[in-house]
Design an enzyme around this catalytic site. Structure first.
Site, short mmCIF file in Angstrom:
data_model
loop_
_atom_site.label_atom_id
_atom_site.label_comp_id
_atom_site.label_asym_id
_atom_site.label_seq_id
_atom_site.Cartn_x
_atom_site.Cartn_y
_atom_site.Cartn_z
N SER A 70 82.67 19.47 -76.42
CA SER A 70 83.59 19.76 -75.31
C SER A 70 84.81 18.86 -75.37
O SER A 70 84.69 17.63 -75.36
CB SER A 70 82.88 19.57 -73.97
OG SER A 70 83.85 19.61 -72.94
N HIS A 114 84.01 23.51 -77.38
CA HIS A 114 83.77 23.99 -76.01
C HIS A 114 84.99 23.64 -75.15
O HIS A 114 85.40 22.48 -75.08
CB HIS A 114 82.52 23.30 -75.47
CG HIS A 114 82.03 23.76 -74.14
ND1 HIS A 114 81.28 24.91 -73.97
CD2 HIS A 114 82.17 23.23 -72.90
CE1 HIS A 114 80.97 25.05 -72.69
NE2 HIS A 114 81.50 24.05 -72.01
N MET A 137 73.59 25.08 -66.67
CA MET A 137 74.23 23.81 -66.34
C MET A 137 73.16 22.79 -65.95
O MET A 137 72.31 23.06 -65.10
CB MET A 137 75.21 23.97 -65.17
CG MET A 137 76.44 24.82 -65.47
SD MET A 137 77.42 24.29 -66.88
CE MET A 137 77.81 22.58 -66.46
N MET A 165 85.28 27.98 -65.37
CA MET A 165 84.83 27.55 -64.04
C MET A 165 85.97 27.82 -63.07
O MET A 165 86.64 26.91 -62.59
CB MET A 165 84.45 26.06 -64.08
CG MET A 165 83.17 25.79 -64.86
SD MET A 165 83.02 24.08 -65.40
CE MET A 165 83.93 24.19 -66.95
N MET A 177 88.90 24.70 -65.66
CA MET A 177 88.59 24.46 -64.24
C MET A 177 89.85 24.67 -63.41
O MET A 177 90.94 24.27 -63.82
CB MET A 177 88.09 23.04 -64.04
CG MET A 177 86.95 22.64 -64.96
SD MET A 177 86.35 20.99 -64.58
CE MET A 177 85.17 20.75 -65.92
N ASP A 213 86.47 23.61 -71.48
CA ASP A 213 86.12 23.66 -70.07
C ASP A 213 87.36 23.97 -69.25
O ASP A 213 88.26 23.14 -69.14
CB ASP A 213 85.50 22.32 -69.63
CG ASP A 213 84.07 22.16 -70.10
OD1 ASP A 213 83.27 23.09 -69.88
OD2 ASP A 213 83.75 21.12 -70.70
N HIS A 267 84.44 28.08 -71.47
CA HIS A 267 83.59 28.06 -70.27
C HIS A 267 84.51 28.12 -69.05
O HIS A 267 85.19 27.14 -68.73
CB HIS A 267 82.75 26.76 -70.31
CG HIS A 267 81.92 26.52 -69.10
ND1 HIS A 267 81.28 25.32 -68.87
CD2 HIS A 267 81.58 27.33 -68.06
CE1 HIS A 267 80.60 25.39 -67.73
NE2 HIS A 267 80.78 26.58 -67.22
N ASP A 312 74.40 22.66 -70.92
CA ASP A 312 75.66 21.93 -70.77
C ASP A 312 75.56 20.93 -69.62
O ASP A 312 75.27 21.30 -68.49
CB ASP A 312 76.78 22.96 -70.47
CG ASP A 312 78.16 22.35 -70.37
OD1 ASP A 312 78.32 21.15 -70.65
OD2 ASP A 312 79.08 23.11 -70.00
C1 DX5 Z 1 80.91 20.16 -66.80
C2 DX5 Z 1 81.39 20.82 -68.07
C3 DX5 Z 1 80.72 20.23 -69.25
C4 DX5 Z 1 80.86 18.74 -69.31
C5 DX5 Z 1 80.15 18.11 -70.44
O1 DX5 Z 1 81.59 20.66 -65.74
O2 DX5 Z 1 81.14 22.19 -68.06
O3 DX5 Z 1 81.09 20.90 -70.44
O4 DX5 Z 1 82.16 18.31 -69.20
O5 DX5 Z 1 80.34 16.74 -70.39
P1 DX5 Z 1 79.19 15.71 -70.75
O6 DX5 Z 1 78.65 16.09 -72.08
O7 DX5 Z 1 79.87 14.38 -70.72
O8 DX5 Z 1 78.17 15.85 -69.64
ZN ZN Z 2 81.22 23.34 -70.02
#
Ligand code: DX5
Ligand code: ZN
Length: 215
Positions: free
Chosen positions: A6, A31, A135, A66, A35, A33, A64, A173
Site C-alpha cells: 500500500s 495497493h 478489513m 473508501m 479515501m 487507498d 481500494h 488489509d
Molecule cells: C486502511 C487501508 C489500508 C492500510 C494499510 O484504511 O485500507 O490499506 O492503510 O496500512 P497498514 O499496513 O499500515 O495497516
Molecule cells: Zn486498503
C-alpha cells in the site's frame, strides 16, 4: 500468496525509487487507498495519481475505494490504469451494478467488508466478484493495530469461497505484519495488503517484504 504494497505509507519525496524498490523486492501488486473524507475520516488521492504509478512500475494497480458513491468514479479509475477495483459493501445499494461495471471495463472486481460487517453480508454478491477484501482495522489510516477478532470471519469467508469458486482471491488489509501474517494465512487468506510493514520497515523495503514472505 499475493503481497499488495500500500502506497499510503511510502515517502512521496522518493516515490519512484520506493515503488521500484518494492517491485524489485518481489511484491505482487501495488495497493492504492482512495479515501474521500466522507466514507472514512481521511483524504488521500484520486485517479490522477495512477498513471504516475504505471510509469514508475509494472506492478498491477490494486485500487481500494473508501468513498461514497463509488459508482460515479469507476470509469475514471479504470481509464487511469487500475487492474483491480474494490468497493465496500457498506452504504452501497447499487453494489452489484457497480461490480458488473468494474468487470465490463476489463478490471477484476473486489468487494470489501469493514470490521463491523458480517460475512453473510456478501453471500449474494460472492458469485460475481474476483476478490473479497476483509478489513482487519477500521479503514482510514495506516499503522493501526490488527484486530484478531476478524480471524473467524476470514475463516468463514474462506469456506464460503471454497463452496462456490475457490479461484476468488481472499485478501486481508490492516495491521498485517511479520507477526500477524501467520494467523491471516492460516485462516485462509490468499492475499495480504501491507503499508507500514513494507514501506516503514526499519531495515528497508526489501527486508520488510522478505519478512512477510518468509512467514
Ligand atoms: C486502511 C487501508 C489500508 C492500510 C494499510 O484504511 O485500507 O490499506 O492503510 O496500512 P497498514 O499496513 O499500515 O495497516
Ligand atoms: Zn486498503
Amino acid at each position: 500468496m499475493i503481497i499488495s504494497a500500500s502506497i499510503i505509507s511510502l515517502n512521496f519525496l522518493s516515490f519512484e525509487k520506493e515503488l521500484q524498490q518494492a517491485e524489485q523486492a518481489g511484491v505482487d501488486w501495488l495497493h492504492i487507498d482512495v479515501m474521500d473524507g466522507q466514507f472514512v475520516p481521511n483524504i488521500t488521492i484520486g485517479p490522477l495519481f495512477l498513471p504516475f504509478c504505471r510509469k514508475a512500475t509494472k506492478l498491477p494497480l490494486d485500487v481500494h475505494l473508501m468513498i461514497n458513491n463509488p459508482e460515479n468514479h469507476i470509469k475514471n479509475f479504470a481509464d487511469a490504469g487500475a487492474e483491480i477495483i474494490s468497493i465496500h459493501v457498506e452504504n452501497n445499494p447499487n453494489v452489484l451494478r457497480t461490480i458488473q461495471e468494474i468487470k465490463e471495463l476489463g478490471c477484476k472486481a473486489g468487494i470489501v467488508l469493514n470490521p463491523g460487517t458480517t460475512a453473510e453480508a456478501i453471500t449474494n454478491i460472492l458469485p460475481f466478484v474476483d476478490l473479497v477484501l476483509v478489513m482487519t482495522v477500521n479503514p482510514g489510516y495506516s499503522g493501526q493495530k490488527f484486530l484478531p477478532e476478524m480471524l473467524p470471519k476470514i475463516k468463514k469467508i474462506r469456506k464460503m469461497i471454497d463452496q462456490i469458486n475457490s479461484k476468488i482471491i481472499l485478501q486481508v488489509d490492516g495491521g498485517v505484519n511479520k507477526e500477524t501474517i501467520t494467523s491471516v494465512i492460516e485462516s485462509g487468506a490468499s492475499a495480504i495488503v501491507a503499508a507500514t510493514a513494507i514501506f516503514k520497515f526499519p531495515e528497508g523495503i526489501k527486508a520488510g517484504t522478505d519478512a512477510l514472505r518468509n512467514n
